[in-house]
Design an enzyme around this catalytic site. Structure first.
Site, short mmCIF file in Angstrom:
data_model
loop_
_atom_site.label_atom_id
_atom_site.label_comp_id
_atom_site.label_asym_id
_atom_site.label_seq_id
_atom_site.Cartn_x
_atom_site.Cartn_y
_atom_site.Cartn_z
N PRO A 2 6.62 -5.65 -7.87
CG PRO A 2 8.53 -5.26 -6.61
CD PRO A 2 7.39 -4.59 -7.24
CD GLU A 3 2.01 -10.32 -7.78
OE1 GLU A 3 1.45 -11.24 -7.16
OE2 GLU A 3 1.73 -10.04 -8.96
CG HIS A 104 13.83 7.26 -12.58
ND1 HIS A 104 13.14 8.40 -12.24
CD2 HIS A 104 13.64 7.10 -13.92
CE1 HIS A 104 12.54 8.89 -13.32
NE2 HIS A 104 12.83 8.14 -14.35
NE ARG A 123 3.73 3.75 -12.15
CZ ARG A 123 2.68 2.95 -12.36
NH1 ARG A 123 2.86 1.69 -12.72
NH2 ARG A 123 1.48 3.40 -12.22
CE LYS A 166 -12.09 -10.02 3.62
NZ LYS A 166 -12.40 -8.63 3.96
#
Length: 293
Positions: A2-3, A104, A123, A166
């Site tokens: 998820p973002e 899980h 995971r 950068k």
DNA sequence: CCGCGGGCCTGAGAGC
DNA sequence: TGCTCTCAGGCCCGCG
């Protein structure tokens, strides 16, 4: 997984079940997620009331009556499920049975609101952590985060300053949580397509030599804010397994312009290009090589 | 200091 | 059917 939009969707789903409610029962089904739980993890949660449930970047932060904060992160595959029915509706009748939960389901909260909340994460890249509210500025997981992309602090001047000098690509810079906090692989690809900026472009080009924003920078900032707001409104994106806490699917994936759309026509008006997939720092990037410059 | 690549885990899907 | 291989929404850490 998820973002920011998915985490915000989860926060909104959990808030009614958690805010103002007490942890009556806390069960961990194994000793670790990303890291081992502290020995006293359950003891520090039980009996505490959740004062408020907030979000910082992709982290959920529950303020507890003890003065501690419960930090929760979904990693790649984490999700929460809220069950308001079942035996949790009978006060005092909760008895944990492993068979009640799926594989899980690593952490289960039974709240005084009557809700049972299960954290599922195949995971186990997700995590939970407790720390003192007073020490939040020293929390390593939060300390280096850049501004919230939907907040006023995130603007063209700030982004230009963060990217000036950068050496890395636009893609990598926007994925860097210390530049702006909450974007992930999907929404970086989407924002770059919306603003017609190449993911391969050098991040430093967002600033002019004097350090001021380049003319391409404000549209990128606008695109980031817009795609996140649109996705939140749609309940996030459901690939594979992301669901809202109610079990409903988010539906922003239908609005993807480029993500996982290799070979399709670029949706930019009048653009004849086709979506291409490349790999940048080990992750898939989807973009249009024709209109994204 | 910065940027990159590996590693952490499991499961789904493709291809044979 | 079943095996093997690749890939997946994130982030930490060690290397050069």
């Amino acid at each position: 997984m998820p973002e920011l939009p998915e985490v915000e969707t989860v926060r909104r789903g959990l808030a009614p079940a958690m805010e103002g409610a007490r942890f009556d029962e806390v069960v961990t089904h194994r000793g670790d997620l990303r890291w081992p739980f502290p020995k006293d993890f359950v003891a520090r949660l039980k009996g505490q009331t959740v004062i408020g449930l907030g979000r910082r970047a992709k982290y959920l932060l529950a303020d507890l009556s003890s003065g501690e904060v419960l930090l929760m992160h979904l990693g790649m595959s984490g999700s929460f499920r809220v069950d308001r029915d079942g035996e949790a509706t009978t006060p005092g009748a909760f008895h944990y049975r492993r068979s009640d939960f799926g594989a899980h389901d690593h952490v289960v909260f039974r709240m005084s609101s009557g809700a049972t909340i299960a954290f599922n994460d195949p995971r186990r890249f997700g995590c939970m952590k407790l720390f003192a509210r007073q020490a939040i500025d020293d929390e390593p997981l939060l300390r280096e985060l850049g501004p919230e992309p939907l907040g006023n602090a995130f603007d063209a001047a700030m982004l230009a300053a963060a990217c000036a000098g950068k050496k890395t690509s636009m893609k990598a810079a926007l994925l860097d949580q210390s530049v702006v906090a909450g974007l992930g692989n999907i929404y970086v690809c989407e924002a770059l397509n919306r603003s017609r900026i190449s993911p391969r472009r050098k991040a430093a080009t967002l600033a002019t030599r004097s350090g001021a924003p380049h003319e391409r920078t404000p549209p990128l900032v606008d695109a980031i804010k817009a795609v996140l707001a649109d996705a939140i409104e749609a309940g996030g994106s459901s690939l594979r397994d992301h669901r809202q806490t109610s079990g409903e699917l988010g539906y922003f994936q239908h609005s993807f312009r480029v993500y996982d759309r290799e070979g399709e026509r670029c949706p930019t008006r009048g653009c004849p290009g086709a979506i291409k997939r490349i790999v940048q720092s080990g992750r898939s990037t989807f973009f249009c090589p024709v209109c994204q410059k």
